[in-house]
Design a protein around this motif. Structure first.
Motif, PDB file in Angstrom:
ATOM      1  N   ILE A  69       0.823  -1.233  -0.085  1.00 26.46           N
ATOM      2  CA  ILE A  69      -0.083   0.008  -0.078  1.00 26.46           C
ATOM      3  C   ILE A  69       0.811   1.223   0.015  1.00 26.46           C
ATOM      4  N   GLU A  70       0.377   2.197  -0.799  1.00 22.74           N
ATOM      5  CA  GLU A  70       1.103   3.616  -0.968  1.00 22.74           C
ATOM      6  C   GLU A  70       0.110   4.432  -0.766  1.00 22.74           C
ATOM      7  N   LEU A  71       0.185   5.757   0.013  1.00 24.73           N
ATOM      8  CA  LEU A  71      -0.817   7.008  -0.040  1.00 24.73           C
ATOM      9  C   LEU A  71      -0.201   7.856  -0.924  1.00 24.73           C
TER      10      LEU A  71
ATOM     11  N   TRP B 188      -6.577  17.261   3.336  1.00 31.60           N
ATOM     12  CA  TRP B 188      -5.474  16.396   3.019  1.00 31.60           C
ATOM     13  C   TRP B 188      -5.727  14.967   2.533  1.00 31.60           C
ATOM     14  N   PRO B 189      -6.232  14.961   1.104  1.00 35.37           N
ATOM     15  CA  PRO B 189      -6.611  13.831   0.585  1.00 35.37           C
ATOM     16  C   PRO B 189      -5.905  12.989  -0.101  1.00 35.37           C
ATOM     17  N   VAL B 190      -5.876  11.737   0.188  1.00 27.09           N
ATOM     18  CA  VAL B 190      -4.790  10.960  -0.563  1.00 27.09           C
ATOM     19  C   VAL B 190      -5.474   9.876  -1.432  1.00 27.09           C
ATOM     20  N   THR B 191      -5.029   9.393  -2.531  1.00 30.50           N
ATOM     21  CA  THR B 191      -5.280   8.275  -3.222  1.00 30.50           C
ATOM     22  C   THR B 191      -4.668   7.184  -2.440  1.00 30.50           C
ATOM     23  N   ILE B 192      -5.456   5.887  -2.537  1.00 33.68           N
ATOM     24  CA  ILE B 192      -4.819   4.858  -1.883  1.00 33.68           C
ATOM     25  C   ILE B 192      -4.545   3.888  -3.265  1.00 33.68           C
TER      26      ILE B 192
ATOM     27  N   GLY C 216      -8.957   3.585  -4.049  1.00 30.70           N
ATOM     28  CA  GLY C 216      -9.888   4.386  -3.051  1.00 30.70           C
ATOM     29  C   GLY C 216      -9.279   5.559  -2.507  1.00 30.70           C
ATOM     30  N   MET C 217      -9.650   6.177  -1.514  1.00 28.45           N
ATOM     31  CA  MET C 217      -9.351   7.364  -0.822  1.00 28.45           C
ATOM     32  C   MET C 217      -9.340   7.576   0.602  1.00 28.45           C
TER      33      MET C 217
ATOM     34  N   ILE D 205     -11.246  12.158  10.028  1.00 25.68           N
ATOM     35  CA  ILE D 205     -10.955  11.438   8.687  1.00 25.68           C
ATOM     36  C   ILE D 205     -12.032  10.934   8.187  1.00 25.68           C
ATOM     37  N   GLY D 206     -11.953  10.486   6.599  1.00 24.34           N
ATOM     38  CA  GLY D 206     -12.924   9.914   5.822  1.00 24.34           C
ATOM     39  C   GLY D 206     -12.248   9.005   5.098  1.00 24.34           C
ATOM     40  N   TYR D 207     -12.973   7.912   4.433  1.00 26.85           N
ATOM     41  CA  TYR D 207     -12.165   6.857   3.711  1.00 26.85           C
ATOM     42  C   TYR D 207     -13.419   6.152   3.045  1.00 26.85           C
ATOM     43  N   TRP D 208     -12.899   5.402   1.887  1.00 26.24           N
ATOM     44  CA  TRP D 208     -13.621   4.615   1.029  1.00 26.24           C
ATOM     45  C   TRP D 208     -12.656   3.839   0.484  1.00 26.24           C
ATOM     46  N   LEU D 209     -13.227   2.367  -0.232  1.00 26.04           N
ATOM     47  CA  LEU D 209     -12.547   1.586  -0.969  1.00 26.04           C
ATOM     48  C   LEU D 209     -13.126   0.992  -2.092  1.00 26.04           C
ATOM     49  N   GLY D 210     -12.619   0.766  -3.147  1.00 28.41           N
ATOM     50  CA  GLY D 210     -13.547   0.103  -4.181  1.00 28.41           C
ATOM     51  C   GLY D 210     -13.906  -1.221  -3.707  1.00 28.41           C
ATOM     52  N   LYS D 211     -14.803  -1.869  -4.290  1.00 31.77           N
ATOM     53  CA  LYS D 211     -15.234  -3.080  -3.564  1.00 31.77           C
ATOM     54  C   LYS D 211     -14.203  -4.245  -3.759  1.00 31.77           C
TER      55      LYS D 211
END
Length: 181
Positions: free
Chosen positions: A13-15, A70-74, A82-83, A98-104
């Motif tokens: 994983i990289e941000l 401070w938004p990052v792409t995961i 995701g983000m 903080i907020g977050y979401w991932l593709g399924k």
């Protein structure tokens, strides 16, 4: 806020600070995960095209410049997944949310927990926050589980706090305090 533009979480994983050219890949993840995202993320209903995503990423660039977001792409194995973001900064009192979401296709294998744990360290060490909050709809079992696994404390439940999927929902509020400060 920080001079870095990318952070390695682990071998997988990289941000990376969001970039406008992330628009197609992020939109693809939103579109593929739309049904789930619309259940908990009101913004998903407004993200119908790549152009919508591009406008959001351009907005993010302005908010980064203002030290307000401070938004990052995961990235998982180099693929946009995701983000994650820090938002609602209160710089004088040194806290944010903080907020977050991932593709399924990236869910349920620890990616978000590892992301949150690494990002919290960035929030404390580089962004100099003292307290970080997570707000999660009570019904969103996955988001609540990430908060708990990441060591956040459940501070309480806010009644009818989030409006999504056409109705109000209770939200759990979690916090984590930097004990070194």
């Amino acid at each position: 806020m920080t001079e870095n533009t990318s952070w390695r979480v682990d071998d997988e994983i990289e941000l990376r600070l969001v970039q406008p050219n992330d628009d197609e890949a992020l939109f693809r993840q939103v579109d593929d995960t739309r049904k789930q995202l619309e259940e908990y993320m009101p913004w998903a209903e407004d993200t119908k095209t790549i152009a919508n995503e591009r406008r959001f990423l351009e907005y993010c660039q302005k908010r980064i410049a203002d030290n307000a977001l401070w938004p990052v792409t995961i990235l998982v194995s180099g693929e946009v997944a995701g983000m994650f973001d820090f938002h609602d900064f209160d710089h004088p009192n040194r806290h944010c949310s903080i907020g977050y979401w991932l593709g399924k296709n990236f869910q349920h294998n620890g990616v978000m927990t590892r992301t949150v744990e690494a990002a919290v360290k960035i929030g404390f060490n580089e962004l100099k926050m003292h307290k970080i909050n997570i707000l999660a709809e009570v019904e969103n079992k996955s988001s609540n589980a990430v908060a708990i696994r990441s060591g956040f404390h459940l501070d309480g439940t806010l009644r009818d706090h989030i409006y999504s999927a056409g109705k109000f929902h209770d939200a759990n509020i979690y916090s984590l305090v930097d004990n070194k400060a």
